[in-house]
Enzyme design. Structure first.
Site, PDB file in Angstrom:
ATOM      1  N   ILE A 187       0.837  -1.188   0.000  1.00  0.00           N
ATOM      2  CA  ILE A 187       0.000   0.000   0.000  1.00  0.00           C
ATOM      3  C   ILE A 187       0.873   1.239   0.000  1.00  0.00           C
ATOM      4  CG2 ILE A 187      -1.804   1.228   1.292  1.00  0.00           C
ATOM      5  CD1 ILE A 187      -2.164  -1.675   2.687  1.00  0.00           C
ATOM      6  N   CYS A 188       0.532   2.172  -0.857  1.00  0.00           N
ATOM      7  CA  CYS A 188       1.236   3.446  -0.893  1.00  0.00           C
ATOM      8  C   CYS A 188       0.435   4.431  -0.044  1.00  0.00           C
ATOM      9  CB  CYS A 188       1.337   3.919  -2.336  1.00  0.00           C
ATOM     10  SG  CYS A 188       2.336   5.392  -2.493  1.00  0.00           S
ATOM     11  N   LEU A 189       0.876   4.609   1.199  1.00  0.00           N
ATOM     12  CA  LEU A 189       0.155   5.462   2.139  1.00  0.00           C
ATOM     13  C   LEU A 189       1.180   6.168   3.015  1.00  0.00           C
ATOM     14  CD1 LEU A 189      -2.560   6.326   3.465  1.00  0.00           C
ATOM     15  CD2 LEU A 189      -2.379   4.302   4.909  1.00  0.00           C
TER      16      LEU A 189
END
Length: 164
Positions: free
Chosen positions: A99-101
């Site tokens: 996840i790109c967070l």
């Protein structure tokens, strides 16, 4: 004999990371945020299984998405490695489920606990950040063809019911 005694003691020893994770777990059980659940795997508090339910009244509604969270002894000073096990179609989720967070990367802070992590990921579902796409096809579709994007999301939701 004595050697093995001291060894088994080390295994059972509670580290700051483990203590904190047990606290996170207790808080999650006592006051669970809507639409998320998570628990450590049987005998390993450093590895969690979690489920995020797609928020109501969104294309994600009804989906049950499984994730794993892998913690290190550096927690909570370092974020866990979080990835979706369920297949996802989302601008900020890579093909391998990672996840790109920001809070899982450079914006991490020790004040975040497991509940906060899962809540942030849940809100990311409906509120992607198209500027840092992990899935360029999903990001483009989200910006240019919302109807087709929503249709793809519905497919993912339906797959989430049948996946084991």
């Amino acid at each position: 004999m004595r050697e093995s005694d001291s060894h088994s003691h080390v295994v059972a020893m509670s580290t700051p990371a483990r203590k904190r994770l047990m606290r996170d777990f207790k808080r999650l059980q006592q006051d669970p945020p809507a639409g998320i659940s998570g628990a450590p795997q049987d005998n390993n508090v450093m590895l969690w299984n979690a489920v995020i339910f797609g928020p109501d009244d969104t294309p994600w509604d009804g989906g049950t998405f499984k994730l794993t969270l892998q913690f290190s002894e550096d927690y909570p000073n370092k974020p866990p490695t979080v990835r979706f096990v369920s297949r996802m179609f989302h601008p900020n989720i890579y093909a391998d489920g990672s996840i790109c967070l920001d809070i899982l990367q450079n914006q991490w802070s020790p004040i975040y606990d497991v509940a906060a992590i899962l809540t942030s990921i849940q809100s990311l579902l409906c509120d992607p950040n198209p500027n840092s796409p992990a899935n360029s096809e999903a990001a483009r579709m989200f910006s240019e063809n919302k109807r087709e994007y929503n249709r793809r999301v519905r497919e993912i939701v339906e797959q989430s019911w049948t996946a084991d």
